[in-house]
Write an enzyme that holds these catalytic residues in place. Structure first.
Site, PDB file in Angstrom:
ATOM      1  N   LYS A  22       0.848  -1.217   0.000  1.00  0.00           N
ATOM      2  CA  LYS A  22       0.000   0.000   0.000  1.00  0.00           C
ATOM      3  C   LYS A  22       0.875   1.257   0.000  1.00  0.00           C
ATOM      4  O   LYS A  22       0.654   2.169  -0.790  1.00  0.00           O
ATOM      5  CB  LYS A  22      -0.897   0.019   1.249  1.00  0.00           C
ATOM      6  CG  LYS A  22      -1.555   1.359   1.496  1.00  0.00           C
ATOM      7  CD  LYS A  22      -2.425   1.369   2.733  1.00  0.00           C
ATOM      8  CE  LYS A  22      -1.763   1.894   3.972  1.00  0.00           C
ATOM      9  NZ  LYS A  22      -1.573   3.338   4.076  1.00  0.00           N
ATOM     10  N   ASN A  23       1.864   1.275   0.889  1.00  0.00           N
ATOM     11  CA  ASN A  23       2.637   2.502   1.038  1.00  0.00           C
ATOM     12  C   ASN A  23       3.619   2.746  -0.102  1.00  0.00           C
ATOM     13  O   ASN A  23       4.169   3.843  -0.228  1.00  0.00           O
ATOM     14  CB  ASN A  23       3.383   2.502   2.376  1.00  0.00           C
ATOM     15  CG  ASN A  23       2.443   2.775   3.539  1.00  0.00           C
ATOM     16  OD1 ASN A  23       1.260   3.039   3.342  1.00  0.00           O
ATOM     17  ND2 ASN A  23       2.963   2.704   4.758  1.00  0.00           N
ATOM     18  N   CYS A 116      -5.208   8.360   9.171  1.00  0.00           N
ATOM     19  CA  CYS A 116      -5.445   7.713  10.461  1.00  0.00           C
ATOM     20  C   CYS A 116      -5.346   8.717  11.607  1.00  0.00           C
ATOM     21  O   CYS A 116      -4.580   9.674  11.537  1.00  0.00           O
ATOM     22  CB  CYS A 116      -4.376   6.645  10.694  1.00  0.00           C
ATOM     23  SG  CYS A 116      -4.740   5.083   9.934  1.00  0.00           S
ATOM     24  N   ARG A 121       0.002  14.947  12.811  1.00  0.00           N
ATOM     25  CA  ARG A 121       0.479  14.789  11.438  1.00  0.00           C
ATOM     26  C   ARG A 121       0.463  16.082  10.606  1.00  0.00           C
ATOM     27  O   ARG A 121      -0.261  16.198   9.622  1.00  0.00           O
ATOM     28  CB  ARG A 121      -0.294  13.663  10.733  1.00  0.00           C
ATOM     29  CG  ARG A 121      -0.209  12.369  11.503  1.00  0.00           C
ATOM     30  CD  ARG A 121      -0.844  11.213  10.805  1.00  0.00           C
ATOM     31  NE  ARG A 121       0.049  10.612   9.821  1.00  0.00           N
ATOM     32  CZ  ARG A 121      -0.186   9.431   9.247  1.00  0.00           C
ATOM     33  NH1 ARG A 121      -1.268   8.763   9.526  1.00  0.00           N
ATOM     34  NH2 ARG A 121       0.662   8.939   8.375  1.00  0.00           N
ATOM     35  N   ASP A 307       4.644   1.285  12.009  1.00  0.00           N
ATOM     36  CA  ASP A 307       3.464   0.555  11.527  1.00  0.00           C
ATOM     37  C   ASP A 307       3.415  -0.880  12.061  1.00  0.00           C
ATOM     38  O   ASP A 307       2.369  -1.510  12.074  1.00  0.00           O
ATOM     39  CB  ASP A 307       3.445   0.522   9.989  1.00  0.00           C
ATOM     40  CG  ASP A 307       3.083   1.881   9.398  1.00  0.00           C
ATOM     41  OD1 ASP A 307       2.710   2.785  10.171  1.00  0.00           O
ATOM     42  OD2 ASP A 307       3.187   2.035   8.173  1.00  0.00           O
ATOM     43  N   ARG A 400      -8.702  -0.153   4.611  1.00  0.00           N
ATOM     44  CA  ARG A 400      -7.898   0.850   3.895  1.00  0.00           C
ATOM     45  C   ARG A 400      -6.552   0.251   3.485  1.00  0.00           C
ATOM     46  O   ARG A 400      -5.935   0.726   2.528  1.00  0.00           O
ATOM     47  CB  ARG A 400      -7.619   2.052   4.799  1.00  0.00           C
ATOM     48  CG  ARG A 400      -8.804   2.944   5.027  1.00  0.00           C
ATOM     49  CD  ARG A 400      -8.386   4.149   5.833  1.00  0.00           C
ATOM     50  NE  ARG A 400      -7.178   4.730   5.255  1.00  0.00           N
ATOM     51  CZ  ARG A 400      -6.342   5.527   5.897  1.00  0.00           C
ATOM     52  NH1 ARG A 400      -6.572   5.860   7.135  1.00  0.00           N
ATOM     53  NH2 ARG A 400      -5.266   6.000   5.304  1.00  0.00           N
TER      54      ARG A 400
HETATM   55  C1  UD1 Z   1       4.135   7.216   6.056  1.00  0.00           C
HETATM   56  C2  UD1 Z   1       3.302   5.980   5.918  1.00  0.00           C
HETATM   57  C3  UD1 Z   1       2.754   5.542   7.272  1.00  0.00           C
HETATM   58  C4  UD1 Z   1       3.887   5.412   8.293  1.00  0.00           C
HETATM   59  C5  UD1 Z   1       4.739   6.675   8.312  1.00  0.00           C
HETATM   60  C6  UD1 Z   1       5.972   6.548   9.187  1.00  0.00           C
HETATM   61  C7  UD1 Z   1       2.397   6.161   3.676  1.00  0.00           C
HETATM   62  C8  UD1 Z   1       1.218   6.364   2.817  1.00  0.00           C
HETATM   63  N1  UD1 Z   1       2.215   6.239   5.001  1.00  0.00           N
HETATM   64  O1  UD1 Z   1       3.265   8.248   6.514  1.00  0.00           O
HETATM   65  O2  UD1 Z   1       2.100   4.286   7.120  1.00  0.00           O
HETATM   66  O3  UD1 Z   1       3.350   5.202   9.568  1.00  0.00           O
HETATM   67  O4  UD1 Z   1       5.190   6.983   6.981  1.00  0.00           O
HETATM   68  O5  UD1 Z   1       6.743   5.476   8.787  1.00  0.00           O
HETATM   69  O6  UD1 Z   1       3.471   5.883   3.193  1.00  0.00           O
HETATM   70  N2  UD1 Z   1       5.805  15.132  10.237  1.00  0.00           N
HETATM   71  C9  UD1 Z   1       5.858  16.478  10.533  1.00  0.00           C
HETATM   72  N3  UD1 Z   1       5.767  17.357   9.481  1.00  0.00           N
HETATM   73  C10 UD1 Z   1       5.623  16.962   8.188  1.00  0.00           C
HETATM   74  C11 UD1 Z   1       5.582  15.573   7.917  1.00  0.00           C
HETATM   75  C12 UD1 Z   1       5.677  14.693   8.974  1.00  0.00           C
HETATM   76  O7  UD1 Z   1       5.994  16.876  11.682  1.00  0.00           O
HETATM   77  O8  UD1 Z   1       5.546  17.817   7.281  1.00  0.00           O
HETATM   78  C13 UD1 Z   1       5.873  14.168  11.357  1.00  0.00           C
HETATM   79  C14 UD1 Z   1       4.574  13.370  11.502  1.00  0.00           C
HETATM   80  O9  UD1 Z   1       3.620  14.071  12.248  1.00  0.00           O
HETATM   81  C15 UD1 Z   1       5.063  12.117  12.189  1.00  0.00           C
HETATM   82  C16 UD1 Z   1       6.459  11.921  11.601  1.00  0.00           C
HETATM   83  O10 UD1 Z   1       6.847  13.176  11.059  1.00  0.00           O
HETATM   84  O11 UD1 Z   1       5.157  12.338  13.558  1.00  0.00           O
HETATM   85  C17 UD1 Z   1       6.536  10.860  10.533  1.00  0.00           C
HETATM   86  O12 UD1 Z   1       5.647  11.181   9.493  1.00  0.00           O
HETATM   87  P1  UD1 Z   1       5.897  10.791   7.978  1.00  0.00           P
HETATM   88  O13 UD1 Z   1       7.166  10.031   7.844  1.00  0.00           O
HETATM   89  O14 UD1 Z   1       5.722  12.014   7.149  1.00  0.00           O
HETATM   90  O15 UD1 Z   1       4.670   9.824   7.725  1.00  0.00           O
HETATM   91  P2  UD1 Z   1       3.747   9.765   6.459  1.00  0.00           P
HETATM   92  O16 UD1 Z   1       4.549   9.978   5.235  1.00  0.00           O
HETATM   93  O17 UD1 Z   1       2.540  10.582   6.657  1.00  0.00           O
END
Ligand code: UD1
Length: 420
Positions: A22-23, A116, A121, A307, A400
C-alpha cells in the site's frame, strides 16, 4: 463491512501470499500526475486507499482504471490544479500529490490532509521543502495554496526529520524541475527506493534513494512506463505476528527479505523460529518457539517500523514477562492498548512507552473497536489467539490497508467472518 467476528484460540497453518505494498503503491499512483504519457502499474493491492488514489487522479483530469490488481493510467496535457476536499481528507497520502501538481501546472490548491487518527500529522516539512523550489505557500480556509511566480528552481534542502511523505513529495516535484536538486536527511524506506525506481524507469534522474541524501536532475517530460509494485512489508509483519501470537507454523510467499531488517531483528530477539528458503519466501515455526520479551523503539527506517508496533504488541501480550515498546514517530499511536486491555491484556502506558506485562494465560475474546489501520490489525491478531469470540468494530480502517484480510486468514484456518 463494519465489524469482524473472530473466534479463538486458533492455530494457523498453510501459505499466505503477500500483496503489493500500500505505502509503495499510493505515492507511485499519485506521482503519475507527473506523466503526460500512459502508465501501467501491476501487483497493486485492491484497497479502499488505492480506490481513493484512483479517484483523485480522475478528479485531476486523468483517466485511471483499476482491474485485476492492475491500474492503467492515461496522462493528460490538461491537468487540473484543485484537489477535492473529500478525497484529500480521507487519506493523508493524497497530499503527497501537491508538489507534482505545481511542477506540472505552476499552482495547486489542496485541502489540509486527513488519514489515520494517530497523531497531529502536520505538513510543515512538505511546505518548507516546496518553498525551497521557489513555491509560495499559504493556508486559506482549510486549503493549502501553492503558487509560483516563474519556473521552479532546483532546491538544496535538508529535512528537519526524515518524513516519508515529504521525501516522496519533494522527489516528485524535483523530477520535473530543470537543474540539480539535493535533498538531505531524507527517509530511507523501501517505498522511497520503489518510487525512485518507478520514476527512473520513466526517464527521471534520481540518485541515492535508500541513502540519507537524494540527488535529482530534472527532466522535461517522463515517458510511458509499466511497473510492478513491491511486496507489502507491513502485511508481511502482520502475518508473522499472527503466526507468532497463535504459536503457529505458516509460510509467507511473495515477500522481500531485503526490505524487512527490523522485522528480522524482532524475530531474532524474541526468538521466533524462522527461515528464508528463498529471498521471497519466509517460513515461521512458532509452534516450536519459546519466545522471550523485548525492549524496542520505533524509528525511521531501518529502525523498527511504527506501523509494526501495534502488531508486535499483540504478540508480546503472550510472552512472559515484561516487554517495553517506545513509540517515537507518532504521539498518539497507542489507541489499541485500551482495547487489548479489554481483552485481558496487561499493558501500562507511561508517556510514549508501553509496558507490556505478557503472560502465558490466554487473552479473552471481547467486543473491541479499531480506530486506526494497524491498530485494527493488531486486534485481529489478538482475537485469533484469545479464548472465545471477539467482535471487532471499525473494520473500515483495516480495509484501507489490507487486501482480502478475512479471506487470507480463513485460508490459514482462522474462524473469522464479517459481522453485521
Ligand atoms: C508514512 C506511511 C505511514 C507510516 C509513516 C511513518 C504512507 C502512505 N504512510 O506516513 O504508514 O506510519 O510513513 O513510517 O506511506 N511530520 C511532521 N511534518 C511533516 C511531515 C511529517 O511533523 O511535514 C511528522 C509526523 O507528524 C510524524 C512523523 O513526522 O510524527 C513521521 O511522518 P511521515 O514520515 O511524514 O509519515 P507519512 O509519510 O505521513
Amino acid at each position: 463491512m463494519g465489524k469482524l467476528k473472530v473466534t479463538g484460540p486458533t492455530k494457523l497453518s498453510g501459505e499466505v501470499i503477500i500483496s503489493g505494498s500500500k505505502n509503495a503503491a499510493l505515492p507511485i499512483l499519485v506521482s503519475t500526475v507527473l506523466f503526460k504519457k500512459d502508465v501501467t502499474l501491476t501487483n497493486v493491492p485492491e484497497l479502499t486507499d488505492i480506490i481513493t488514489g484512483i479517484r483523485l487522479l480522475n478528479s485531476l483530469g486523468m483517466r485511471a482504471e483499476f482491474s485485476n490488481n492492475e491500474v492503467r493510467i492515461q496522462g493528460t496535457d490538461d491537468l487540473r490544479h484543485i484537489a477535492p476536499y473529500e478525497l484529500i481528507t480521507k487519506m493523508r497520502a493524497s497530499f503527497f500529490v501537491s508538489g507534482a501538481i505545481v511542477a506540472r501546472v505552476g499552482m495547486a490548491k489542496i485541502p489540509y490532509p486527513g488519514g489515520c487518527l494517530i497523531g497531529s500529522r502536520p505538513v510543515n516539512i512538505h511546505l518548507r521543502g516546496l518553498e525551497a523550489f521557489g513555491i509560495e505557500t499559504s493556508v486559506e480556509h482549510g486549503f493549502v495554496i501553492l503558487k509560483t511566480k516563474g519556473p521552479l528552481t532546483p532546491a538544496n534542502f535538508r529535512l528537519d526529520f526524515p518524513s516519508v511523505g515529504a521525501t516522496e513529495n519533494l522527489m516528485m516535484t524535483a523530477s520535473l524541475v530543470e537543474g540539480k536538486t539535493v535533498l538531505k536527511n531524507v527517509a530511507r524506506e523501501p517505498e522511497i527506493i520503489a518510487l525512485a525506481d518507478f520514476l527512473n524507469k520513466g526517464g527521471a534522474k534520481i540518485k541515492g534513494a535508500g541513502s540519507p541524501t537524494i540527488t535529482i536532475t530534472g527532466v522535461k517530460e517522463l515517458n510511458s512506463v509499466k511497473y510492478s509494485i513491491i511486496p507489502d512489508r507491513i502485511e508481511t509483519a502482520t502475518f508473522v505476528m499472527a503466526a507468532a501470537t497463535t504459536r503457529s507454523d505458516i509460510t509467507l510467499k511473495n515477500i522481500d527479505k531485503t526490505q524487512i531488517p527490523d522485522l528480522i531483528e524482532v524475530m531474532e530477539k524474541t526468538k521466533i523460529k524462522h527461515e528464508f528458503p528463498q529471498n521471497d519466501i519466509l517460513k515461521i515455526y512458532a509452534s516450536k518457539s519459546q519466545p522471550v520479551p523485548i525492549t524496542i523503539k520505533t524509528g525511521p527506517y531501518p529502525a523498527f517500523s511504527t506501523d509494526m508496533q501495534p502488531l508486535l504488541m499483540s504478540f508480546l501480550t503472550t510472552v512472559p514477562v515484561k516487554s517495553v515498546i517506545t513509540e517515537t514517530i507518532f504521539e498518539n499511536r497507542f489507541m489499541h492498548v485500551m482495547e487489548l486491555n479489554r481483552m485481558d491484556a496487561n499493558i501500562d502506558i507511561e508517556g510514549n512507552k508501553a509496558i507490556v506485562n505478557g503472560s502465558n494465560k490466554k487473552l479473552s475474546g471481547a467486543e473491541v473497536k479499531s480506530t486506526d489501520l494497524r491498530g485494527g490489525a493488531a486486534l485481529i491478531i489478538a482475537a485469533l489467539s484469545a479464548e472465545g469470540t471477539s467482535v471487532i468494530a471499525g473494520m473500515q480502517h483495516v480495509n484501507r490497508g489490507y487486501e482480502n484480510i478475512v479471506k487470507k486468514f480463513k485460508k490459514l484456518g482462522a474462524k473469522i467472518e464479517h459481522h453485521e
